[in-house]
Design an enzyme around this catalytic site. Structure first.
Site, PDB file in Angstrom:
ATOM      1  N   ARG A 113      28.337  49.594  38.116  1.00 40.07           N
ATOM      2  CA  ARG A 113      27.248  48.965  37.361  1.00 40.07           C
ATOM      3  C   ARG A 113      25.936  49.731  37.510  1.00 40.07           C
ATOM      4  NH1 ARG A 113      28.621  42.596  38.636  1.00 40.07           N
ATOM      5  NH2 ARG A 113      30.120  42.320  36.926  1.00 40.07           N
ATOM      6  N   GLY A 167      35.567  42.298  36.400  1.00 40.79           N
ATOM      7  CA  GLY A 167      35.460  42.957  37.703  1.00 40.79           C
ATOM      8  C   GLY A 167      36.752  43.541  38.216  1.00 40.79           C
ATOM      9  N   LYS A 211      44.816  32.246  36.481  1.00 41.33           N
ATOM     10  CA  LYS A 211      45.045  30.965  35.837  1.00 41.33           C
ATOM     11  C   LYS A 211      44.828  30.993  34.325  1.00 41.33           C
ATOM     12  CE  LYS A 211      43.788  28.157  39.875  1.00 41.33           C
ATOM     13  NZ  LYS A 211      42.930  27.066  40.362  1.00 41.33           N
ATOM     14  N   GLY A 243      32.051  37.570  32.907  1.00 45.68           N
ATOM     15  CA  GLY A 243      31.926  36.331  32.151  1.00 45.68           C
ATOM     16  C   GLY A 243      31.375  36.547  30.756  1.00 45.68           C
TER      17      GLY A 243
END
Length: 392
Positions: A36, A347, A199, A370
């Site tokens: 980053r 990530g 999930k 996100g």
């Protein structure tokens, strides 16, 4: 998109406040992965090259709001400032009292100023107008360049853009949005999405959105286990979500979702666990599925090779353990070899790309996790929305 871009502005002798996402993993005071930070370098160099006086702000981790960073030093941006200094080959000053006294870059004696962790400021997470006005008072131009935080309406990403004299998108943010537009709005076909992770619930909206857009959808990790269960296979002790089996079944009706033929199992979740390759019909009650097997890899390699557009988010196995890394490694290499347009984000995905050394082979690597997922599922990002309002 109606927002102004930094390169459209005359920045000579202007004080420019740039919001970057420098939230990198730090262990024992040392940066573990600087992806980053390196992604932000071209934007900072462009602003400096245009004659601007540059102030950078970012967050790091999750410090307690209202508590001075000196009392929670593990969240200090000091290692980031030091790393920036080396990458930019210039002096960088870390300032922690910027809200209490006027900030003059010239008095720091540095080429660039970086503000200490904004997440410690009272009102940051609540998107406080009062705090945002204090940020805005530091600059002539506010540049939002942190795609990784663009999905959060916070004082340093959203409200500050309301009060700055001029607000624009930085080169990195604009590049991220251009790449996503290319892959989602008018993609070359056939189009593939690879969605891995633990999930279904954490990526349900993304899966539902992509199912209606792509020609094929590859699922991996714990997500794939739920799809296997929906197809009637025993998944043993593997991570899966029984409540979402019916949702998985409906998604398989919407688009082509190739399921694993064989998997790599173990009896315990451990780096030293014995790995056993099994056909999916042979999974025992005490098995843990931790990766895909060689037959599955061959099938997925063939699919990936025929695609013109690929979106990738999430690993297909526990790649942190060498015995269960083959699947994610094969996916990374296949995406890298693909001649079409590929965009990868998240990530774990970035870590895998770095680990398997295919960074230069991916068309575009998103710095957002996100934000990447929310954009893919069609949500409007607050930080982009306010820039569009200011630019129109």
């Amino acid at each position: 998109m109606a927002f102004l871009r930094m390169e459209q502005l005359d920045l000579d002798q202007k004080t420019v406040l740039i919001r970057e996402d420098l939230n990198v993993p730090v262990k024992n005071g040392k940066i573990v992965n600087d992806t980053r930070i390196r992604a932000a370098i071209p934007s900072l160099k462009a602003a400096m090259g245009a004659g601007a006086k540059v102030i950078v702000m970012s967050h790091l981790g999750r410090p307690e709001e209202g508590l001075a960073i000196s009392h929670q030093s593990e969240f200090s941006l000091a290692p980031v400032a030091k790393h920036l200094e080396a990458l930019l080959n210039c002096s960088v000053a870390l300032v922690d009292d910027y809200l209490d006294s006027p900030l003059s870059i010239s008095t720091t004696g540095a080429d660039i100023v970086i503000l200490e962790n904004v997440r410690a400021n009272v009102g940051e997470k609540s998107n406080s107008d009062e705090l945002a006005k204090r940020y805005a008072s530091l600059c002539d131009v506010f540049v939002m360049d942190a795609f990784g935080t663009a999905h959060r309406a916070q004082a340093s990403t959203h409200a500050v853009a309301k009060f700055a004299a001029t607000a624009c998108a930085g080169p990195l943010l604009a590049k991220e949005l251009d790449a996503l537009e290319k892959s989602l709005r008018n993609p070359e076909r056939p189009m593939l999405a690879i969605v891995g992770g633990a999930k279904v619930s954490s990526k349900l909206e993304v899966l539902q959105s992509l199912a209606g857009k792509v020609d094929q959808l590859i699922v991996g990790g714990g997500i794939a286990n739920t799809f296997l269960a929906a197809s009637g296979f025993n998944v043993g002790k593997s991570l899966y979500e029984p409540d979402l089996v019916s949702v998985a079944a409906k998604l398989m009706e919407q688009t082509t979702i190739p399921l694993p033929i064989d998997v790599v199992c173990a009896r315990e979740f451990s780096e030293t666990a014995q790995a056993t390759i099994k056909n999916v019909s042979e999974i025992a009650d005490d098995d843990l599925i931790l990766d895909i097997g060689p037959q599955s890899i061959a099938v997925l390699n063939g699919i990936i090779g025929n695609m013109k557009t690929i979106i990738w988010n999430g690993p297909v196995g526990v790649f942190e353990f060498p015995a269960f890394a083959a699947g994610t490694k094969a996916i990374a290499e296949a995406v890298g070899k693909n001649k079409g347009f590929s965009i990868a984000g998240g990530g774990e995905t970035i870590t895998a790309i770095d680990q398997f050394e295919v960074t230069d082979a991916i068309s575009y690597i998103s710095t957002g996790g996100g934000a990447f997922l929310e954009y893919v599922q069609g949500d409007e990002l607050p930080a982009v929305q306010i820039l569009n309002e200011r630019g129109s």
